[in-house]
Write a protein that holds these residues in place. Structure first.
Motif, PDB file in Angstrom:
ATOM      1  N   ASN A 186      14.302 113.545 111.631  1.00  0.00           N
ATOM      2  CA  ASN A 186      13.308 114.750 110.994  1.00  0.00           C
ATOM      3  C   ASN A 186      14.128 115.750 110.439  1.00  0.00           C
ATOM      4  OD1 ASN A 186      11.666 113.278 113.333  1.00  0.00           O
ATOM      5  ND2 ASN A 186      10.710 113.932 111.500  1.00  0.00           N
ATOM      6  N   ILE A 187      15.212 116.322 110.629  1.00  0.00           N
ATOM      7  CA  ILE A 187      16.034 117.702 110.896  1.00  0.00           C
ATOM      8  C   ILE A 187      17.291 117.237 110.526  1.00  0.00           C
ATOM      9  CG2 ILE A 187      15.934 119.574 111.130  1.00  0.00           C
ATOM     10  CD1 ILE A 187      13.573 119.641 112.564  1.00  0.00           C
ATOM     11  N   LEU A 188      17.994 117.939 109.269  1.00  0.00           N
ATOM     12  CA  LEU A 188      19.968 117.152 109.368  1.00  0.00           C
ATOM     13  C   LEU A 188      19.852 118.812 109.432  1.00  0.00           C
ATOM     14  CD1 LEU A 188      22.108 116.679 109.226  1.00  0.00           C
ATOM     15  CD2 LEU A 188      21.997 116.205 106.747  1.00  0.00           C
ATOM     16  N   VAL A 189      20.837 119.527 109.886  1.00  0.00           N
ATOM     17  CA  VAL A 189      21.513 121.153 109.333  1.00  0.00           C
ATOM     18  C   VAL A 189      22.726 120.679 109.663  1.00  0.00           C
ATOM     19  CG1 VAL A 189      21.531 123.548 110.333  1.00  0.00           C
ATOM     20  CG2 VAL A 189      19.718 122.186 111.471  1.00  0.00           C
TER      21      VAL A 189
ATOM     22  N   ALA B 202      16.983 116.257 115.596  1.00  0.00           N
ATOM     23  CA  ALA B 202      17.347 116.955 114.745  1.00  0.00           C
ATOM     24  C   ALA B 202      19.099 116.419 114.656  1.00  0.00           C
ATOM     25  CB  ALA B 202      17.002 118.431 115.067  1.00  0.00           C
ATOM     26  N   LEU B 203      19.904 116.384 114.084  1.00  0.00           N
ATOM     27  CA  LEU B 203      21.195 115.800 113.986  1.00  0.00           C
ATOM     28  C   LEU B 203      22.091 117.805 113.855  1.00  0.00           C
ATOM     29  CD1 LEU B 203      24.001 115.769 114.413  1.00  0.00           C
ATOM     30  CD2 LEU B 203      24.066 114.856 111.720  1.00  0.00           C
ATOM     31  N   VAL B 204      22.485 118.124 114.602  1.00  0.00           N
ATOM     32  CA  VAL B 204      23.021 120.002 114.188  1.00  0.00           C
ATOM     33  C   VAL B 204      24.370 119.986 113.969  1.00  0.00           C
ATOM     34  CG1 VAL B 204      23.095 122.406 114.575  1.00  0.00           C
ATOM     35  CG2 VAL B 204      21.073 121.059 114.968  1.00  0.00           C
ATOM     36  N   THR B 205      25.055 119.909 113.250  1.00  0.00           N
ATOM     37  CA  THR B 205      26.379 119.667 112.825  1.00  0.00           C
ATOM     38  C   THR B 205      27.311 121.299 113.412  1.00  0.00           C
ATOM     39  OG1 THR B 205      27.047 120.441 110.769  1.00  0.00           O
ATOM     40  CG2 THR B 205      27.043 118.020 111.210  1.00  0.00           C
ATOM     41  N   GLY B 206      28.602 121.264 114.370  1.00  0.00           N
ATOM     42  CA  GLY B 206      28.972 122.015 114.753  1.00  0.00           C
ATOM     43  C   GLY B 206      28.126 122.642 115.974  1.00  0.00           C
ATOM     44  N   GLY B 207      27.775 122.578 116.813  1.00  0.00           N
ATOM     45  CA  GLY B 207      26.140 122.786 117.442  1.00  0.00           C
ATOM     46  C   GLY B 207      27.578 123.579 119.300  1.00  0.00           C
TER      47      GLY B 207
ATOM     48  N   LEU C 236      27.288 114.187 104.464  1.00  0.00           N
ATOM     49  CA  LEU C 236      26.691 113.700 105.305  1.00  0.00           C
ATOM     50  C   LEU C 236      24.375 113.061 105.233  1.00  0.00           C
ATOM     51  CD1 LEU C 236      27.534 116.086 108.402  1.00  0.00           C
ATOM     52  CD2 LEU C 236      27.858 113.334 108.307  1.00  0.00           C
ATOM     53  N   SER C 237      24.854 114.983 104.285  1.00  0.00           N
ATOM     54  CA  SER C 237      22.728 114.274 103.748  1.00  0.00           C
ATOM     55  C   SER C 237      22.688 113.110 102.781  1.00  0.00           C
ATOM     56  CB  SER C 237      23.287 115.734 102.757  1.00  0.00           C
ATOM     57  OG  SER C 237      23.213 116.507 103.001  1.00  0.00           O
ATOM     58  N   GLN C 238      24.571 112.493 102.257  1.00  0.00           N
ATOM     59  CA  GLN C 238      24.227 111.138 101.526  1.00  0.00           C
ATOM     60  C   GLN C 238      23.506 110.255 103.038  1.00  0.00           C
ATOM     61  OE1 GLN C 238      27.594 110.902  99.962  1.00  0.00           O
ATOM     62  NE2 GLN C 238      26.114 110.540  98.234  1.00  0.00           N
ATOM     63  N   LEU C 239      24.181 110.440 103.909  1.00  0.00           N
ATOM     64  CA  LEU C 239      24.301 109.257 105.015  1.00  0.00           C
ATOM     65  C   LEU C 239      23.043 109.628 105.863  1.00  0.00           C
ATOM     66  CD1 LEU C 239      27.345 109.655 106.884  1.00  0.00           C
ATOM     67  CD2 LEU C 239      27.003 107.652 104.897  1.00  0.00           C
ATOM     68  N   ALA C 240      22.772 110.682 105.906  1.00  0.00           N
ATOM     69  CA  ALA C 240      20.991 110.920 106.331  1.00  0.00           C
ATOM     70  C   ALA C 240      20.108 110.488 105.858  1.00  0.00           C
ATOM     71  CB  ALA C 240      21.361 112.092 106.745  1.00  0.00           C
TER      72      ALA C 240
END
Length: 215
Positions: free
Chosen positions: A97-100, A20-25, A133-137
């Motif tokens: 698997n997960i982008l937040v 998972a990648l979570v921005t501003g975590g 980020l969604s495009q890159l992911a």
């Protein structure tokens, strides 16, 4: 078994093996999301603009036994967003698997007092960075064959609140973006959803502000 009833595990499901990648975590809602995902066994990468704050959080998570890594990234920078995703790709073997998309900010101003700089700043931070980020992911999410994007929106995206015209516009756009990406990327086994909280006590606004926002 107790009294003839089956025993229920304290942890009914697991994210072990998931990435998972979570921005501003490092604070607020993002911090809670990182801990929740890591607590269920996921390997998590997060980012922050503040190196010291990031290092402090990483130490805390390591002490808890969580698999969390992090890097410094100013999401306003397109180049730094690209570098962030390169780091994630390398760390997770080109699969995610997960982008937040959690990181966001606001400025409380009446519409007539808002400047072009306010507009550009909020649109870039809250909407453009999440879309990019969604495009890159996308290729990493597709490669996992079990991809998930979660946008953190706000009730402000659907309900008028005072002093939040631009912020609300960014969150309304996030809501629509969620619908479009969900349709476009369903064929690639990527689910796209939005969570729209109400007032949450975070550090987005300074003490004394008269409303608490969500991200």
């Amino acid at each position: 078994m107790a009294n003839g009833e089956p025993r229920i595990s304290e942890q009914r499901w697991s994210l072990k093996g998931q990435t998972a990648l979570v921005t501003g975590g490092t604070r607020g809602i993002g911090h809670a999301i990182v801990e929740e995902l890591a607590g269920f066994g996921a390997r998590v990468h997060t980012c922050s603009r503040n190196q010291t704050e990031l290092n402090d959080r990483l130490k805390e998570w390591k002490a808890k036994g969580f698999q969390v890594s992090g890097s410094v990234c100013d999401l306003l920078s397109r180049t730094q967003r690209e570098e962030l995703m390169k780091t994630v790709s390398s760390e997770f073997d080109a699969k995610l698997n997960i982008l937040v998309n959690n990181a966001a900010t606001t400025k409380m101003k009446r519409a007539e007092n808002s400047t072009s700089e306010d507009y550009s700043f909020l649109m870039s931070t809250n909407l453009e960075s999440s879309f990019h980020l969604s495009q890159l992911a996308y290729p990493l999410l597709k490669a996992s064959a079990n991809g998930n994007i979660v946008f953190i929106s706000s009730v402000a995206g659907a309900t008028a609140l005072p002093g939040l015209s631009i912020y609300s516009a960014t969150k309304g756009a996030i809501n629509q973006l969620t619908k479009n990406l969900a349709c476009e990327w369903a064929k690639d086994s990527i689910r796209v959803n939005t969570v729209a909280p109400w007032a949450v006590r975070t550090t987005v606004l300074k003490p004394g502000d008269n409303i608490l926002l969500t991200a």
